[in-house]
Design a protein around this motif. Structure first.
Motif, mmCIF file in Angstrom:
data_model
loop_
_atom_site.group_PDB
_atom_site.id
_atom_site.type_symbol
_atom_site.label_atom_id
_atom_site.label_comp_id
_atom_site.label_asym_id
_atom_site.label_seq_id
_atom_site.Cartn_x
_atom_site.Cartn_y
_atom_site.Cartn_z
ATOM 1 N N ALA A 153 46.663 48.358 24.509
ATOM 2 C CA ALA A 153 45.657 49.384 24.800
ATOM 3 C C ALA A 153 46.308 50.646 25.355
ATOM 4 C CB ALA A 153 44.607 48.841 25.778
ATOM 5 N N ILE A 154 47.291 50.487 26.220
ATOM 6 C CA ILE A 154 48.000 51.645 26.779
ATOM 7 C C ILE A 154 48.761 52.371 25.668
ATOM 8 C CG2 ILE A 154 49.884 52.345 28.321
ATOM 9 C CD1 ILE A 154 48.950 50.050 30.207
ATOM 10 N N ALA A 155 49.396 51.602 24.797
ATOM 11 C CA ALA A 155 50.140 52.209 23.687
ATOM 12 C C ALA A 155 49.191 52.919 22.726
ATOM 13 C CB ALA A 155 50.950 51.141 22.954
ATOM 14 N N GLY A 198 37.106 44.080 27.784
ATOM 15 C CA GLY A 198 36.133 43.026 28.043
ATOM 16 C C GLY A 198 36.286 42.346 29.383
ATOM 17 N N HIS A 199 37.109 42.903 30.259
ATOM 18 C CA HIS A 199 37.309 42.314 31.579
ATOM 19 C C HIS A 199 36.310 42.896 32.568
ATOM 20 C CE1 HIS A 199 40.692 40.606 29.617
ATOM 21 N NE2 HIS A 199 41.350 41.759 29.527
ATOM 22 N N ASP A 200 36.041 42.141 33.634
ATOM 23 C CA ASP A 200 35.000 42.497 34.603
ATOM 24 C C ASP A 200 35.582 42.871 35.957
ATOM 25 O OD1 ASP A 200 32.902 41.866 32.817
ATOM 26 O OD2 ASP A 200 33.143 39.739 33.289
ATOM 27 N N ASP A 201 34.764 43.580 36.738
ATOM 28 C CA ASP A 201 35.078 43.907 38.124
ATOM 29 C C ASP A 201 36.507 44.447 38.248
ATOM 30 O OD1 ASP A 201 34.618 44.188 40.858
ATOM 31 O OD2 ASP A 201 35.232 42.114 41.289
ATOM 32 N N VAL A 202 36.808 45.475 37.461
ATOM 33 C CA VAL A 202 38.151 46.046 37.377
ATOM 34 C C VAL A 202 38.361 47.024 38.524
ATOM 35 C CG1 VAL A 202 39.726 47.395 35.944
ATOM 36 C CG2 VAL A 202 38.130 45.788 34.865
ATOM 37 N N LYS A 203 39.450 46.797 39.261
ATOM 38 C CA LYS A 203 39.802 47.668 40.385
ATOM 39 C C LYS A 203 41.286 47.984 40.313
ATOM 40 C CE LYS A 203 36.416 45.435 43.328
ATOM 41 N NZ LYS A 203 36.166 44.424 44.309
ATOM 42 N N GLY A 238 50.051 51.496 39.279
ATOM 43 C CA GLY A 238 49.875 50.534 38.198
ATOM 44 C C GLY A 238 49.580 49.123 38.633
ATOM 45 N N ASN A 239 48.632 48.961 39.518
ATOM 46 C CA ASN A 239 48.180 47.648 39.954
ATOM 47 C C ASN A 239 46.699 47.533 39.601
ATOM 48 O OD1 ASN A 239 50.653 47.007 41.586
ATOM 49 N ND2 ASN A 239 49.930 48.779 42.721
ATOM 50 N N VAL A 240 46.336 46.549 38.786
ATOM 51 C CA VAL A 240 44.952 46.383 38.359
ATOM 52 C C VAL A 240 44.512 44.959 38.643
ATOM 53 C CG1 VAL A 240 43.318 46.639 36.464
ATOM 54 C CG2 VAL A 240 45.456 47.912 36.424
ATOM 55 N N ASP A 286 41.851 56.056 33.918
ATOM 56 C CA ASP A 286 42.133 55.650 32.537
ATOM 57 C C ASP A 286 42.467 54.166 32.470
ATOM 58 O OD1 ASP A 286 41.751 58.172 31.404
ATOM 59 O OD2 ASP A 286 43.870 58.730 31.649
ATOM 60 N N LEU A 287 43.256 53.711 33.418
ATOM 61 C CA LEU A 287 43.648 52.307 33.434
ATOM 62 C C LEU A 287 42.432 51.397 33.636
ATOM 63 C CD1 LEU A 287 46.008 50.392 33.216
ATOM 64 C CD2 LEU A 287 46.468 50.762 35.643
ATOM 65 N N ARG A 288 41.555 51.759 34.562
ATOM 66 C CA ARG A 288 40.332 50.961 34.765
ATOM 67 C C ARG A 288 39.482 50.938 33.496
ATOM 68 N NH1 ARG A 288 40.688 53.581 39.725
ATOM 69 N NH2 ARG A 288 39.199 55.191 39.094
#
Length: 179
Positions: free
Chosen positions: A63-65, A31-36, A42-44, A22-24
């Motif tokens: 977005a989380i809220a 709009g962010h890229d190469d999300v890991k 909770g580290n992105v 869900d976080l990714r």
């Protein structure tokens, strides 16, 4: 495009439950890229053309809220900042056991008076160094889990939101965010 690390406070460690998939998805949809993600706490790590860390943190918090109904503080560091943290631990050369080294990331630099008044609770052997928006922590006699010098203690004494990561995570996040 720059690399960033979002650090969520209190996720999946006694706090809000957020799935890493869900976080990714949330961070990608912003709009962010190469999300890991790294671990389940909770580290992105992601790439973005946005250069304002506060705007990035605010977007992820909203977005989380909005999508998960959770209020979770988010702190963002650039890849360069995380590399500086990973390379600047004043205790790294004194300790072979990485579980005894941690870094508390602060939302903002604390007031000088709060830093000057910060003290380790009586009877504990903990070394700390406050450097801007980070607190480097060394627990030479044992682990963080048995100490009263915790994330909550730092937040109360310094008057700022904080989230703490162990040394292994700090180094891994710096590596993941490297160009």
């Amino acid at each position: 495009m720059d690399r960033y690390i979002a650090l969520l406070r209190g996720v999946n460690v006694g706090g809000a439950k957020v799935g890493m998939a869900d976080l990714r998805r949330l961070v990608t949809n912003l709009g962010h890229d190469d999300v890991k993600t790294y671990l389940q706490s909770g580290n992105v790590v992601f790439g973005s053309s946005v250069r304002d860390a506060e705007a990035l943190a605010g977007g992820i918090e909203r977005a989380i809220a909005d999508e998960l109904g959770l209020t979770v503080p988010v702190l963002v560091r650039s890849g360069r900042e995380m590399a500086a943290v990973a390379g600047g631990n004043p205790y790294a050369d004194r300790e072979e056991d990485p579980t005894r080294l941690l870094v508390a990331f602060l939302a903002t630099a604390p007031e000088r008076a709060a830093v000057d008044a910060l003290a380790v609770p009586g009877g504990e052997n903990v070394a700390f160094t406050v450097s801007g928006r980070e607190v480097f922590l060394h627990y030479p006699d044992g682990g963080y889990g048995r100490s009263r010098f915790t994330n909550a203690y730092l937040e109360k004494k310094l008057g700022v939101v904080a989230t703490t990561r162990n040394w292994r995570s700090v180094r891994a996040l710096a590596d993941l965010a490297a160009p």
